[in-house]
Design an enzyme around this catalytic site. Structure first.
Site, PDB file in Angstrom:
ATOM      1  N   LYS A   1       0.813  -1.224   0.000  1.00 49.85           N
ATOM      2  CA  LYS A   1       0.000   0.000   0.000  1.00 49.85           C
ATOM      3  C   LYS A   1       0.849   1.278   0.000  1.00 49.85           C
ATOM      4  CE  LYS A   1      -4.353  -1.717   1.823  1.00 49.85           C
ATOM      5  NZ  LYS A   1      -5.444  -1.426   2.757  1.00 49.85           N
TER       6      LYS A   1
ATOM      7  N   ASN B   1      -4.977   2.151  -1.609  1.00 52.36           N
ATOM      8  CA  ASN B   1      -5.599   0.829  -1.784  1.00 52.36           C
ATOM      9  C   ASN B   1      -6.263   0.700  -3.149  1.00 52.36           C
ATOM     10  OD1 ASN B   1      -7.887   2.408  -1.438  1.00 52.36           O
ATOM     11  ND2 ASN B   1      -8.970   0.841  -0.292  1.00 52.36           N
TER      12      ASN B   1
ATOM     13  N   ASP C   1     -10.310   3.261   1.994  1.00 53.18           N
ATOM     14  CA  ASP C   1     -10.585   2.502   3.229  1.00 53.18           C
ATOM     15  C   ASP C   1     -11.392   3.342   4.224  1.00 53.18           C
ATOM     16  OD1 ASP C   1      -9.439   0.034   2.626  1.00 53.18           O
ATOM     17  OD2 ASP C   1      -7.446   0.661   3.276  1.00 53.18           O
TER      18      ASP C   1
ATOM     19  N   GLY D   1      -5.683   0.438  18.413  1.00 57.07           N
ATOM     20  CA  GLY D   1      -4.791  -0.057  17.360  1.00 57.07           C
ATOM     21  C   GLY D   1      -4.203   1.100  16.571  1.00 57.07           C
ATOM     22  N   ALA D   2      -2.926   0.972  16.241  1.00 56.77           N
ATOM     23  CA  ALA D   2      -2.240   2.045  15.502  1.00 56.77           C
ATOM     24  C   ALA D   2      -1.416   1.450  14.372  1.00 56.77           C
ATOM     25  CB  ALA D   2      -1.355   2.849  16.456  1.00 56.77           C
TER      26      ALA D   2
ATOM     27  N   GLY E   1     -17.327  -5.767  10.583  1.00 60.10           N
ATOM     28  CA  GLY E   1     -16.349  -5.161   9.675  1.00 60.10           C
ATOM     29  C   GLY E   1     -16.508  -5.508   8.206  1.00 60.10           C
TER      30      GLY E   1
HETATM   31  P1  NAP Z   1      -1.186  -4.230  11.640  1.00 53.06           P
HETATM   32  O1  NAP Z   1      -0.669  -3.090  10.841  1.00 53.06           O
HETATM   33  O2  NAP Z   1      -0.358  -5.463  11.787  1.00 53.06           O
HETATM   34  O3  NAP Z   1      -1.513  -3.651  13.127  1.00 53.06           O
HETATM   35  C1  NAP Z   1      -1.904  -4.541  14.129  1.00 53.06           C
HETATM   36  C2  NAP Z   1      -2.405  -3.777  15.349  1.00 53.06           C
HETATM   37  O4  NAP Z   1      -2.859  -4.745  16.301  1.00 53.06           O
HETATM   38  C3  NAP Z   1      -1.346  -2.925  16.043  1.00 53.06           C
HETATM   39  O5  NAP Z   1      -1.945  -1.772  16.573  1.00 53.06           O
HETATM   40  C4  NAP Z   1      -0.892  -3.877  17.158  1.00 53.06           C
HETATM   41  O6  NAP Z   1      -0.356  -3.213  18.288  1.00 53.06           O
HETATM   42  C5  NAP Z   1      -2.195  -4.516  17.540  1.00 53.06           C
HETATM   43  N1  NAP Z   1      -2.000  -5.763  18.250  1.00 53.06           N
HETATM   44  C6  NAP Z   1      -1.463  -6.912  17.770  1.00 53.06           C
HETATM   45  N2  NAP Z   1      -1.414  -7.849  18.743  1.00 53.06           N
HETATM   46  C7  NAP Z   1      -1.938  -7.269  19.857  1.00 53.06           C
HETATM   47  C8  NAP Z   1      -2.167  -7.713  21.190  1.00 53.06           C
HETATM   48  N3  NAP Z   1      -1.841  -8.967  21.581  1.00 53.06           N
HETATM   49  N4  NAP Z   1      -2.728  -6.864  22.081  1.00 53.06           N
HETATM   50  C9  NAP Z   1      -3.068  -5.616  21.690  1.00 53.06           C
HETATM   51  N5  NAP Z   1      -2.871  -5.117  20.445  1.00 53.06           N
HETATM   52  C10 NAP Z   1      -2.307  -5.946  19.551  1.00 53.06           C
HETATM   53  O7  NAP Z   1      -2.601  -4.726  11.086  1.00 53.06           O
HETATM   54  P2  NAP Z   1      -3.655  -3.891  10.200  1.00 53.06           P
HETATM   55  O8  NAP Z   1      -3.305  -4.025   8.769  1.00 53.06           O
HETATM   56  O9  NAP Z   1      -3.775  -2.530  10.799  1.00 53.06           O
HETATM   57  O10 NAP Z   1      -4.996  -4.724  10.421  1.00 53.06           O
HETATM   58  C11 NAP Z   1      -5.650  -4.753  11.682  1.00 53.06           C
HETATM   59  C12 NAP Z   1      -6.946  -5.554  11.554  1.00 53.06           C
HETATM   60  O11 NAP Z   1      -7.861  -4.839  10.709  1.00 53.06           O
HETATM   61  C13 NAP Z   1      -6.785  -6.936  10.908  1.00 53.06           C
HETATM   62  O12 NAP Z   1      -7.577  -7.848  11.628  1.00 53.06           O
HETATM   63  C14 NAP Z   1      -7.353  -6.758   9.514  1.00 53.06           C
HETATM   64  O13 NAP Z   1      -7.934  -7.951   9.003  1.00 53.06           O
HETATM   65  C15 NAP Z   1      -8.441  -5.715   9.766  1.00 53.06           C
HETATM   66  N6  NAP Z   1      -8.782  -4.924   8.568  1.00 53.06           N
HETATM   67  C16 NAP Z   1     -10.079  -4.921   8.156  1.00 53.06           C
HETATM   68  C17 NAP Z   1     -10.441  -4.191   7.041  1.00 53.06           C
HETATM   69  C18 NAP Z   1     -11.868  -4.192   6.569  1.00 53.06           C
HETATM   70  O14 NAP Z   1     -12.121  -3.821   5.420  1.00 53.06           O
HETATM   71  N7  NAP Z   1     -12.815  -4.550   7.410  1.00 53.06           N
HETATM   72  C19 NAP Z   1      -9.479  -3.434   6.345  1.00 53.06           C
HETATM   73  C20 NAP Z   1      -8.158  -3.449   6.809  1.00 53.06           C
HETATM   74  C21 NAP Z   1      -7.823  -4.215   7.924  1.00 53.06           C
HETATM   75  P3  NAP Z   1       1.249  -2.949  18.397  1.00 53.06           P
HETATM   76  O15 NAP Z   1       1.493  -1.668  17.645  1.00 53.06           O
HETATM   77  O16 NAP Z   1       1.461  -2.829  19.852  1.00 53.06           O
HETATM   78  O17 NAP Z   1       1.926  -4.144  17.796  1.00 53.06           O
END
Ligand code: NAP
Length: 291
Positions: A79, A100, A116, A142-143, A254
């Site tokens: 991305k 995206n 998004d 989440g960040a 979602g």
């Molecule tokens: P990412 O960049 O890997 O970020 C993961 C996030 O989860 C970070 O904030 C991380 O915190 C946190 N995290 C991971 N393990 C954790 C734990 N044990 N306790 C607390 N926080 C934790 O992932 P992403 O791409 O942002 O995606 C996040 C989610 O959104 C995924 O499930 C994805 O499938 C979903 N999503 C959905 C859509 C949709 O269209 N509905 C679109 C995009 C994404 P740290 O910074 O501390 O590691």
């Protein structure tokens, strides 16, 4: 061919081409989603999964318009690279720092967009009618990559304050500084206190996905009027959404974010505004059948 039996579908030189680029890409639901709309509208178009490794992304993006593609969706891990490779970008994509959706013009130039945040807001408006970003503080947990688009969308929609809670504090602080506006990084240890007076709670972590533990967040302090949204959609009903419903909060899953973020790209490539319907949701939730 007689009228009986399966009718083969032939692609021609006039078939409009689009697809999704990722690495890996086999898990993506976008081909199924766009394929549904193409069939529903009887469009001479094709939407292909395109597995592209990171070291080839720039070259492939340059080549696709030359090969007749109208554009592509971009998923992980490309991305940010897609934004960098584009000739121009919407202000939203620049602020999010990721694209995206890419739209190619006839001269082969690439425009980067990010839909998004649009998908996120459309899903909330559909799932919680009457919800307004201006109604009160939003809490985003989440960040990571997905949170970026949510933050920009909520700010633009008029959220008065966004409490950004992340396990790794430095990541929330850096993201808040980068995007600016009314984003307040919030300590993970004090996350239950962030819920006081909130009008919206969103989970943008990976917690609650199939195979992952539930998000560790007691909801006692959350007002009953708050809307709870989980952007995780596998499973559709995450433990967070189930807990929210049990205490009477409106809960929004979602899947609609995925469906709505796809609409602007489809309209740009195929010239038809597609709709998100209950039948489309049901189709996306069915296990894919073998061809
Ligand atoms: P990412 O960049 O890997 O970020 C993961 C996030 O989860 C970070 O904030 C991380 O915190 C946190 N995290 C991971 N393990 C954790 C734990 N044990 N306790 C607390 N926080 C934790 O992932 P992403 O791409 O942002 O995606 C996040 C989610 O959104 C995924 O499930 C994805 O499938 C979903 N999503 C959905 C859509 C949709 O269209 N509905 C679109 C995009 C994404 P740290 O910074 O501390 O590691």
């Amino acid at each position: 061919m007689s009228g009986r039996g399966p009718q083969p579908r032939f692609l021609t030189g006039k078939t409009r081409l689009a697809g999704v680029i990722g690495w890996p890409v086999a898990h993506s639901r976008s081909p199924r989603l766009h394929g549904y709309w193409l069939a529903e509208r009887g469009i001479d178009g094709a939407y292909l999964p395109l597995p592209v490794p990171p070291d080839s992304i720039a070259a492939v993006l340059r080549a696709l318009p030359l090969a007749g593609f109208r554009g592509v969706n971009v998923t992980l891990p490309h991305k940010a690279a897609a934004l960098a490779a584009a000739d121009r970008a919407t202000p939203e994509a620049r602020r999010i720092g990721a694209a995206n959706t890419l739209v190619f013009d006839e001269a082969g130039r690439i425009e980067a967009r990010n839909t998004d945040g649009y998908g996120f807001l459309e899903n909330l408006r559909e799932g919680a009618p009457g919800w307004r970003a201006a109604a009160g503080p939003a809490v985003v947990i989440g960040a990571g990559g997905a949170a970026r688009a949510l933050l920009v969308a909520l700010l633009d929609a008029g959220a008065p304050e966004i409490r950004l809670v992340n396990r790794t504090a430095a990541r929330a602080a850096a993201l808040a500084a980068e995007i600016g506006g009314a984003i307040r990084p919030w300590a993970w240890a004090k996350r239950t206190e962030a819920l006081a007076e909130a009008a919206l709670l969103v989970n943008a972590t990976t917690q609650g996905m199939g195979g992952e533990p539930a998000l560790d967040l007691p909801l006692d302090r959350l007002p009953a009027t708050a809307v709870v949204n989980d952007i995780v959609y596998t499973p559709l009903e995450t433990p967070l959404l189930a807990a929210a419903r049990r205490r009477g909060n409106r809960a929004v899953d979602g899947l609609g974010m995925l469906l709505h973020q796809a609409r602007p790209g489809f309209a740009a490539w195929f010239g038809v505004e597609p709709e998100v319907t209950p039948a489309l949701r049901a189709f996306l939730l069915e296990p894919p059948k073998a061809p």
